[in-house]
Design a protein around this motif. Structure first.
Motif, PDB file in Angstrom:
ATOM      1  N   PRO A 218      -1.018  -5.737  -1.113  1.00 53.77           N
ATOM      2  CA  PRO A 218      -2.022  -4.664  -1.178  1.00 53.77           C
ATOM      3  C   PRO A 218      -1.858  -3.848  -2.456  1.00 53.77           C
ATOM      4  O   PRO A 218      -0.793  -3.859  -3.084  1.00 53.77           O
ATOM      5  CB  PRO A 218      -1.713  -3.823   0.060  1.00 53.77           C
ATOM      6  CG  PRO A 218      -0.254  -4.027   0.290  1.00 53.77           C
ATOM      7  CD  PRO A 218       0.017  -5.458  -0.103  1.00 53.77           C
ATOM      8  N   PRO A 219      -2.893  -3.117  -2.848  1.00 57.03           N
ATOM      9  CA  PRO A 219      -2.798  -2.296  -4.060  1.00 57.03           C
ATOM     10  C   PRO A 219      -1.809  -1.153  -3.882  1.00 57.03           C
ATOM     11  O   PRO A 219      -1.537  -0.714  -2.757  1.00 57.03           O
ATOM     12  CB  PRO A 219      -4.224  -1.777  -4.255  1.00 57.03           C
ATOM     13  CG  PRO A 219      -4.843  -1.832  -2.901  1.00 57.03           C
ATOM     14  CD  PRO A 219      -4.228  -3.025  -2.225  1.00 57.03           C
ATOM     15  N   PRO A 220      -1.263  -0.632  -4.978  1.00 58.86           N
ATOM     16  CA  PRO A 220      -0.299   0.475  -4.896  1.00 58.86           C
ATOM     17  C   PRO A 220      -0.891   1.665  -4.146  1.00 58.86           C
ATOM     18  O   PRO A 220      -2.038   2.050  -4.367  1.00 58.86           O
ATOM     19  CB  PRO A 220      -0.044   0.827  -6.368  1.00 58.86           C
ATOM     20  CG  PRO A 220      -0.393  -0.401  -7.127  1.00 58.86           C
ATOM     21  CD  PRO A 220      -1.501  -1.057  -6.376  1.00 58.86           C
ATOM     22  N   GLY A 221      -0.070   2.223  -3.263  1.00 54.15           N
ATOM     23  CA  GLY A 221      -0.476   3.418  -2.543  1.00 54.15           C
ATOM     24  C   GLY A 221      -1.282   3.162  -1.283  1.00 54.15           C
ATOM     25  O   GLY A 221      -1.466   4.079  -0.472  1.00 54.15           O
ATOM     26  N   PHE A 222      -1.748   1.932  -1.089  1.00 56.74           N
ATOM     27  CA  PHE A 222      -2.610   1.682   0.070  1.00 56.74           C
ATOM     28  C   PHE A 222      -1.869   1.898   1.386  1.00 56.74           C
ATOM     29  O   PHE A 222      -2.374   2.561   2.304  1.00 56.74           O
ATOM     30  CB  PHE A 222      -3.178   0.262   0.024  1.00 56.74           C
ATOM     31  CG  PHE A 222      -3.955  -0.098   1.267  1.00 56.74           C
ATOM     32  CD1 PHE A 222      -5.231   0.410   1.474  1.00 56.74           C
ATOM     33  CD2 PHE A 222      -3.407  -0.923   2.246  1.00 56.74           C
ATOM     34  CE1 PHE A 222      -5.949   0.103   2.629  1.00 56.74           C
ATOM     35  CE2 PHE A 222      -4.105  -1.240   3.389  1.00 56.74           C
ATOM     36  CZ  PHE A 222      -5.383  -0.728   3.587  1.00 56.74           C
ATOM     37  N   LEU A 223      -0.667   1.331   1.507  1.00 54.23           N
ATOM     38  CA  LEU A 223       0.069   1.453   2.767  1.00 54.23           C
ATOM     39  C   LEU A 223       0.429   2.906   3.062  1.00 54.23           C
ATOM     40  O   LEU A 223       0.380   3.345   4.215  1.00 54.23           O
ATOM     41  CB  LEU A 223       1.331   0.590   2.736  1.00 54.23           C
ATOM     42  CG  LEU A 223       1.130  -0.928   2.750  1.00 54.23           C
ATOM     43  CD1 LEU A 223       2.471  -1.633   2.665  1.00 54.23           C
ATOM     44  CD2 LEU A 223       0.373  -1.370   4.001  1.00 54.23           C
ATOM     45  N   ALA A 224       0.775   3.650   2.013  1.00 53.38           N
ATOM     46  CA  ALA A 224       1.113   5.064   2.208  1.00 53.38           C
ATOM     47  C   ALA A 224      -0.107   5.843   2.707  1.00 53.38           C
ATOM     48  O   ALA A 224      -0.008   6.660   3.634  1.00 53.38           O
ATOM     49  CB  ALA A 224       1.635   5.665   0.911  1.00 53.38           C
ATOM     50  N   ASP A 225      -1.271   5.605   2.104  1.00 59.80           N
ATOM     51  CA  ASP A 225      -2.490   6.273   2.558  1.00 59.80           C
ATOM     52  C   ASP A 225      -2.865   5.837   3.964  1.00 59.80           C
ATOM     53  O   ASP A 225      -3.338   6.652   4.767  1.00 59.80           O
ATOM     54  CB  ASP A 225      -3.641   5.971   1.596  1.00 59.80           C
ATOM     55  CG  ASP A 225      -3.504   6.706   0.271  1.00 59.80           C
ATOM     56  OD1 ASP A 225      -2.705   7.664   0.214  1.00 59.80           O
ATOM     57  OD2 ASP A 225      -4.187   6.320  -0.701  1.00 59.80           O
ATOM     58  N   LEU A 226      -2.649   4.557   4.257  1.00 56.99           N
ATOM     59  CA  LEU A 226      -2.951   4.056   5.604  1.00 56.99           C
ATOM     60  C   LEU A 226      -2.079   4.770   6.633  1.00 56.99           C
ATOM     61  O   LEU A 226      -2.563   5.147   7.715  1.00 56.99           O
ATOM     62  CB  LEU A 226      -2.708   2.547   5.655  1.00 56.99           C
ATOM     63  CG  LEU A 226      -2.981   1.859   6.993  1.00 56.99           C
ATOM     64  CD1 LEU A 226      -4.464   1.925   7.352  1.00 56.99           C
ATOM     65  CD2 LEU A 226      -2.510   0.393   6.945  1.00 56.99           C
ATOM     66  N   ALA A 227      -0.804   4.956   6.318  1.00 57.97           N
ATOM     67  CA  ALA A 227       0.104   5.637   7.239  1.00 57.97           C
ATOM     68  C   ALA A 227      -0.347   7.077   7.487  1.00 57.97           C
ATOM     69  O   ALA A 227      -0.330   7.555   8.630  1.00 57.97           O
ATOM     70  CB  ALA A 227       1.526   5.617   6.682  1.00 57.97           C
TER      71      ALA A 227
END
Length: 420
Positions: A218-227
């Motif tokens: 995934p693109p950078p930051g996506f998982l953090a924003d998803l969380a």
């Protein structure tokens, strides 16, 4: 190295006793008889380099001495216990060691034997903790083939024969490749989390890197924003790290690359050092949604916390520390990316080379991955195709392989790609 009489004979024997849907036998595959480190020997006596890690299981290498020693010692004392009634002591030892590695101050776990087991436990935990049965999953995602896990697995090849038996409260959203795509996906997730129609969503399940879909990062930051978005709506983020977890990507958990602390993590594959062992792990405040046992557990199995599997797991965790496997995966993965990028630069039909640590993918045009894998096998290198259309050659070798083994395998792969 075309299939010989030995391989065909084994294939014919297997075809007489196994469901015809299980093993692809045309042409006859190598039938493994022995493996150590990154090397495999088949029934015909041929030796191969294994760049699959046997579906990612052999992250510490095949037959790691520390794992074998633990299995042997345990087998001489206790082969089977009564996991949730009279627990094997080794189950406690393993859970303590595993909990000490996890990111939460207090960790609880439910053990299983497969990745599907871990996913099933995570989905149940999320429903108990939130009271909401709805789930958001991602297109291209693979979470297992038992019915609960299959409901969150996207590929139609697996779903279609059983779709009428699957839960209907799973919503699929795209898995992004770019930052712009990620923003659109996050908006869709937010909308799904907020509507509560027709079934309120209590969990978002995601692979930090999609494995079977073709090593999709995934693109950078996506998982953090998803969380953040998941938590703000009172739902739980489940990180399916069955493939990516325990060091494979150059971090203990792939979620850590994005500084994400999931609500629940699913572990498997590498965890048992070659033995069937998995776990759903999470912080006490989430896992304590399960009620105390009253003598009859509501989620258990006969082989839960199997002594030999837990002993093998202890051996794997020891190898993880002693051999510094997480750092090795990060270092060897960078070497592999550099090698492939240089060797395949400008090559016709190479779309992208991507991945993290020792979880790498080479995407090719015209669905050539299966042909490349076949040509590599003829040269003594075991690989797997991945991606929805078989467009990606997937590499998940053991972290214990030597630099010479890495370069030898990569040279075979490059030759197979250029000739295919």
């Amino acid at each position: 190295m075309s299939p010989d009489r030995s391989g065909r004979e084994w294939a014919e024997r297997l075809a007489r006793v196994e469901s015809r849907n299980i093993t692809f036998l045309e042409p006859a595959p190598p039938f493994w008889t022995e493996a150590a480190g990154a090397r495999v020997r088949d029934a015909a006596g041929r030796e191969y380099l294994d760049f699959t890690g046997a579906f990612g299981v052999a992250f510490a290498g095949h037959r790691h001495p520390l794992v074998v020693a633990r299995i042997r010692a345990q087998a001489e004392r206790l082969v089977h216990g009564m996991g949730d009634i009279h627990p094997p002591a080794v189950k406690v030892e393993f859970l303590e060691e595993l909990a000490a590695l996890m990111p939460w101050p207090e960790t609880r776990a439910i053990l299983g034997l497969s990745g599907s087991d871990a996913v099933e436990a995570a989905l149940k935990t999320a429903q108990l903790a939130t009271g909401r049965p709805g789930v958001i999953a991602f297109k291209g995602g693979y979470h297992g083939l038992t019915l609960g896990a299959l409901a969150t697995t996207h590929r139609e090849h697996f779903r279609t024969p059983f779709v009428r038996r699957l839960a209907e409260h799973v919503h699929f959203v795209p898995f992004p490749s770019t930052v712009e795509e990620g923003e659109h996906v996050l908006d869709e997730v937010d909308q799904r989390l907020g509507t509560g129609v027709p079934v309120p969503v209590g969990a978002v399940i995601v692979e930090p890197i999609q494995g079977r879909a073709g090593v999709r990062v995934p693109p950078p930051g996506f998982l953090a924003d998803l969380a953040v978005r998941t938590g703000s709506r009172g739902a739980l983020l489940i990180a399916d790290e069955v493939f990516t977890g325990m060091g494979r990507t150059g971090a203990l958990l792939a979620s850590q690359h994005d500084r994400v602390e999931p609500d629940l993590v699913c572990l498997g594959k590498a965890l048992g050092g070659g033995m069937p062992l998995s776990g759903c792990v999470g912080p006490a405040q989430v896992m304590d949604a399960w009620p105390p046992s009253t003598g009859e557990a509501i989620h258990t199995s006969t082989f839960l916390g199997h002594p030999i599997c837990c002993a093998a797991g202890l051996g794997f965790l020891e190898a993880l520390r002693n051999d510094d496997l997480v750092a090795r995966a990060a270092r060897l993965g960078l070497q592999a990316l550099d090698y492939l990028s240089e060797a395949l630069d400008g090559s016709r039909g190479v779309v992208e080379i991507r991945g993290r640590g020792l979880m790498l993918g080479v995407e090719l045009s015209r669905r050539r991955a299966a042909r490349v894998v076949r040509h590599a096998l003829e040269r003594g290198l075991i690989l797997l195709p991945a991606g929805q259309h078989g467009e990606v050659v997937e590499l998940t070798p053991p972290a214990t392989l030597t630099r010479d083994e890495l370069e030898s395998g990569l040279a075979i792969l490059v030759e197979a790609i250029l000739e295919s």
